[in-house]
Design an enzyme around this catalytic site. Structure first.
Site, PDB file in Angstrom:
ATOM      1  N   TRP A 237     -19.445  15.941  11.342  1.00 59.44           N
ATOM      2  CA  TRP A 237     -18.418  15.711  10.332  1.00 59.44           C
ATOM      3  C   TRP A 237     -18.725  16.437   9.040  1.00 59.44           C
ATOM      4  O   TRP A 237     -19.857  16.453   8.579  1.00 59.44           O
ATOM      5  CB  TRP A 237     -18.322  14.209  10.026  1.00 59.44           C
ATOM      6  CG  TRP A 237     -17.706  13.401  11.119  1.00 59.44           C
ATOM      7  CD1 TRP A 237     -17.299  13.862  12.337  1.00 59.44           C
ATOM      8  CD2 TRP A 237     -17.430  12.000  11.092  1.00 59.44           C
ATOM      9  NE1 TRP A 237     -16.773  12.833  13.080  1.00 59.44           N
ATOM     10  CE2 TRP A 237     -16.845  11.674  12.345  1.00 59.44           C
ATOM     11  CE3 TRP A 237     -17.602  11.001  10.159  1.00 59.44           C
ATOM     12  CZ2 TRP A 237     -16.444  10.380  12.658  1.00 59.44           C
ATOM     13  CZ3 TRP A 237     -17.203   9.717  10.471  1.00 59.44           C
ATOM     14  CH2 TRP A 237     -16.629   9.406  11.711  1.00 59.44           C
TER      15      TRP A 237
ATOM     16  N   THR B 142       0.868  -1.182   0.000  1.00 61.01           N
ATOM     17  CA  THR B 142       0.000   0.000   0.000  1.00 61.01           C
ATOM     18  C   THR B 142       0.902   1.228   0.000  1.00 61.01           C
ATOM     19  O   THR B 142       2.056   1.159   0.428  1.00 61.01           O
ATOM     20  CB  THR B 142      -0.899   0.043   1.246  1.00 61.01           C
ATOM     21  OG1 THR B 142      -0.039   0.086   2.381  1.00 61.01           O
ATOM     22  CG2 THR B 142      -1.783  -1.173   1.312  1.00 61.01           C
TER      23      THR B 142
ATOM     24  N   GLU C 291      -5.867  -3.582  -1.085  1.00 58.91           N
ATOM     25  CA  GLU C 291      -6.232  -4.703  -0.207  1.00 58.91           C
ATOM     26  C   GLU C 291      -7.416  -5.503  -0.742  1.00 58.91           C
ATOM     27  O   GLU C 291      -7.747  -6.565  -0.226  1.00 58.91           O
ATOM     28  CB  GLU C 291      -6.600  -4.185   1.193  1.00 58.91           C
ATOM     29  CG  GLU C 291      -5.457  -3.624   2.001  1.00 58.91           C
ATOM     30  CD  GLU C 291      -5.212  -2.138   1.750  1.00 58.91           C
ATOM     31  OE1 GLU C 291      -5.536  -1.658   0.644  1.00 58.91           O
ATOM     32  OE2 GLU C 291      -4.684  -1.474   2.650  1.00 58.91           O
TER      33      GLU C 291
ATOM     34  N   LYS D  86     -13.847  17.653  11.572  1.00 59.68           N
ATOM     35  CA  LYS D  86     -14.791  17.568  12.686  1.00 59.68           C
ATOM     36  C   LYS D  86     -15.106  18.979  13.165  1.00 59.68           C
ATOM     37  O   LYS D  86     -14.297  19.622  13.808  1.00 59.68           O
ATOM     38  CB  LYS D  86     -14.220  16.707  13.797  1.00 59.68           C
ATOM     39  CG  LYS D  86     -14.063  15.278  13.321  1.00 59.68           C
ATOM     40  CD  LYS D  86     -13.321  14.383  14.282  1.00 59.68           C
ATOM     41  CE  LYS D  86     -13.023  13.071  13.598  1.00 59.68           C
ATOM     42  NZ  LYS D  86     -11.687  12.984  13.000  1.00 59.68           N
TER      43      LYS D  86
HETATM   44  P1  AMP Z   1      -5.116   2.326  -3.177  1.00 53.68           P
HETATM   45  O1  AMP Z   1      -4.957   1.142  -2.325  1.00 53.68           O
HETATM   46  O2  AMP Z   1      -3.826   3.055  -3.409  1.00 53.68           O
HETATM   47  O3  AMP Z   1      -5.833   2.018  -4.435  1.00 53.68           O
HETATM   48  O4  AMP Z   1      -6.001   3.359  -2.374  1.00 53.68           O
HETATM   49  C1  AMP Z   1      -7.274   3.015  -1.909  1.00 53.68           C
HETATM   50  C2  AMP Z   1      -7.967   4.242  -1.395  1.00 53.68           C
HETATM   51  O5  AMP Z   1      -8.174   5.178  -2.446  1.00 53.68           O
HETATM   52  C3  AMP Z   1      -9.342   3.976  -0.849  1.00 53.68           C
HETATM   53  O6  AMP Z   1      -9.311   3.477   0.457  1.00 53.68           O
HETATM   54  C4  AMP Z   1      -9.983   5.347  -0.943  1.00 53.68           C
HETATM   55  O7  AMP Z   1      -9.611   6.176   0.139  1.00 53.68           O
HETATM   56  C5  AMP Z   1      -9.358   5.922  -2.205  1.00 53.68           C
HETATM   57  N1  AMP Z   1     -10.280   5.751  -3.337  1.00 53.68           N
HETATM   58  C6  AMP Z   1     -10.250   4.800  -4.280  1.00 53.68           C
HETATM   59  N2  AMP Z   1     -11.238   4.988  -5.176  1.00 53.68           N
HETATM   60  C7  AMP Z   1     -11.913   6.085  -4.787  1.00 53.68           C
HETATM   61  C8  AMP Z   1     -13.051   6.794  -5.283  1.00 53.68           C
HETATM   62  N3  AMP Z   1     -13.688   6.447  -6.394  1.00 53.68           N
HETATM   63  N4  AMP Z   1     -13.474   7.871  -4.583  1.00 53.68           N
HETATM   64  C9  AMP Z   1     -12.839   8.267  -3.464  1.00 53.68           C
HETATM   65  N5  AMP Z   1     -11.760   7.639  -2.953  1.00 53.68           N
HETATM   66  C10 AMP Z   1     -11.305   6.572  -3.591  1.00 53.68           C
END
Ligand code: AMP
Length: 542
Positions: free
Chosen positions: A444, A185, A330, A439
């Site tokens: 929120w 990640t 994940e 917050k």
């Molecule tokens: P990654 O593991 O780098 O793909 O990041 C995952 C994270 O990206 C998620 O937990 C979200 O916080 C963010 N994310 C992915 N897709 C979206 C989306 N369509 N809108 C908002 N946040 C997103």
């Protein structure tokens, strides 16, 4: 009583065997790192992947070995993945946008034993290879002619290395739960954490992704995964496309508007997928040149929230459907997608755009719920937000080497770290990362909602919202704006524009203008850095 059906382990190389047998001449087109467009097909990709497996085996690599790739989306990268998995080793994708120190940390943590690397990143690898004790062979994804001089002792050109193999090799017979792939990640807080995909999870994810309300893929499609294979498995496309026999168009190292347009047009791409920043560049290019997208049927946008204006432009100006998607490394990574259920089929105009701002609903294979801090499930009313939790056969059950154990509970739910709500028809909308939510007075405020509205202003190129401490309200939103080239937005104009689009008390307390907003290696706004940048900021009068 047990059923009487065959044991047929879900192994990734079976996907490629199927593609070669049933869709053998279907093309994989690549904008090569060396420059020219190259063409191959599933039959040849399988033949090369078998040679990769044979050579890795001869070089002494074994089941469970982590073998890294630092490469763009290309046919060779695909061959490397399947070859690695075919001996039971684990492809470990490295994100070249990370800092070199992060890459060294990750490679050492994973104990990578070999590396497939594109020419682009060879200088980087020359610098860091000495710091990764486990690293053996470095296979440069090019041919002998383009192979440069290198200080690496163990480097070899991919095509030359393959000439030593005849491809007479059998894929290893593995347990379907054996590890197949690995991706860390992006680690916006703390150290990066390793996600370890299995053969079974990759195959099931490919089935999940192909479903009509997910990526809706079949052999007639021409798919361009702009989303990199080094970020969350290219959203599963490297497994789903061969599973259904779709043509793949690989953009290689160039993701600028012109390069993407060229391939969309010349290869008659029907479906493509990437993060919003890529589409921002494409839309800008189309607007400047007046070009259209006659072949493209739909675009999947995710990784961060898809701005409403982007959806509107694709649909209204270019006749391309937008599928807003959410997922995570994940989750292999698909979580939810915004195709339209019958309950919403009558929506048009603003109502449809409102729906498309949501991240959509999960396909079969992903369960989700939203809970409060005590773990109580929240109603599906489209407004009560809380922690988003998921589970399923392609969702991580733990991180590599036991990191982040607190994110997994005893019932198998994984806490995504996202805050969201779910509506009565099952559509989920992300309102924030848990750590980014603002917050204010015990309530929120969603930074994502505010950002989405702000980027709709004609003079705003990009917007980010962070919470700034406030003596009365605890925190209040500060809007940080990058103006569009030639645009001259002002504070009052932007705040006026936002009025009526959200609750009054959500309107930011101030707007500041910057030349650039920091981004993570996966293209998300880096709120931590932004908060540091504005740590000394105080709202006027406080
Ligand atoms: P990654 O593991 O780098 O793909 O990041 C995952 C994270 O990206 C998620 O937990 C979200 O916080 C963010 N994310 C992915 N897709 C979206 C989306 N369509 N809108 C908002 N946040 C997103």
């Amino acid at each position: 009583m047990l059923g009487l059906m065959q044991e047929w382990p879900l192994l990734c190389h079976k996907i490629l065997d199927y593609a070669a047998a049933q869709h053998g001449t279907r093309e994989i087109v690549t904008r090569s790192v060396e420059g020219p467009i190259t063409r191959t097909n599933y039959r040849s990709v399988r033949a090369c992947a078998l040679k990769v497996a044979q050579q890795l085996d001869r070089d002494g690599y074994r089941e469970g070995d982590r073998i890294a790739t630092l490469a763009w989306n290309t046919a060779r990268h695909l061959e490397a993945w399947y070859g690695i998995m075919g001996i039971g080793a684990v492809y470990h994708t490295l994100n070249p946008r990370l800092f070199p120190e992060q890459l060294v940390w990750i490679m050492n943590h994973a104990e990578d034993k070999a590396l497939f690397v594109d020419l682009t990143f060879l200088p980087l690898v020359e610098k860091l290879a000495g710091e990764v004790a486990s690293l053996g062979k470095v296979i440069v994804l090019t041919d002998g002619a383009a192979m440069p001089e290198t200080s690496l002792k163990n480097a070899v050109a991919y095509e030359e290395w393959l000439t030593g193999a005849d491809g007479d090799f059998r894929w290893r017979n593995l347990d379907e739960n054996a590890a197949a792939g690995m991706c860390y990640t992006s680690g916006t807080t703390g150290d990066p954490k390793g996600v370890l995909y299995s053969h079974r999870s990759n195959v099931l994810h490919a089935f999940i992704a192909a479903q009509p309300d997910a990526l809706n893929l079949g052999s007639n499609e021409s798919i361009m995964p702009v989303v990199p294979m080094f970020h969350a498995n290219a959203w599963g496309i490297a497994h789903t496309a061969p599973m259904v026999g779709a043509k793949i168009v690989m953009p290689g190292a160039r993701m600028d508007g012109e390069a993407i347009y060229e391939l969309l047009d010349s290869e008659k791409v029907s479906m493509t997928a990437a993060v919003p920043t890529v589409w921002l560049m494409l839309l800008q290019y189309l607007e400047e040149t007046g070009k259209k997208l006659p072949h493209l049927n739909r675009v999947v946008i995710g990784g961060s929230a898809c701005p409403r204006i982007m959806t509107q432009k694709f649909q209204d100006n270019y006749g391309v459907d937008v599928i807003h998607a959410w997922g995570m490394t994940e989750m292999s990574p698909l979580g939810t997608l915004g195709s339209i259920k019958p309950a919403y089929a009558q929506l048009t105009g603003d109502g449809k755009l409102d729906l498309q701002e949501k991240q959509g609903f999960p396909p079969f294979g992903v369960e989700m719920k939203v809970t409060d801090d005590e773990g109580n499930e929240q109603p599906w009313d489209g407004k009560t937000f809380g922690k988003l939790k998921v589970r399923g056969p392609a969702v991580a059950s733990a991180y590599y080497a036991g990191a982040g154990a607190e994110q997994f509970d005893e019932e198998g739910w994984f806490d995504t770290g996202d805050v969201s709500h779910i509506d009565k028809f099952g559509y989920m909308q992300i309102t924030d990362r848990a750590k980014d939510v603002i917050k204010s007075g015990g309530e929120w405020i969603s930074s994502i909602d505010l950002e989405n509205i702000a980027v709709g202003h004609p003079d705003v190129a990009e917007a980010a919202v962070i919470g700034i401490s406030h003596p009365k309200w605890d925190e209040r939103p500060l809007l940080v704006v990058v103006p569009k080239a030639g645009g001259k937005p002002d504070r009052a104009g932007i705040l006026d524009y936002m009025k009526g689009k959200i609750a009054k008390w959500w309107i930011p307390d101030d707007v500041v203008f910057v030349d650039e907003i920091p981004h993570t290696a996966t293209g998300k706004i880096q709120k931590i850095t932004l908060r540091q940048q504005f740590s000394g900021y105080r709202f006027p009068g406080t």
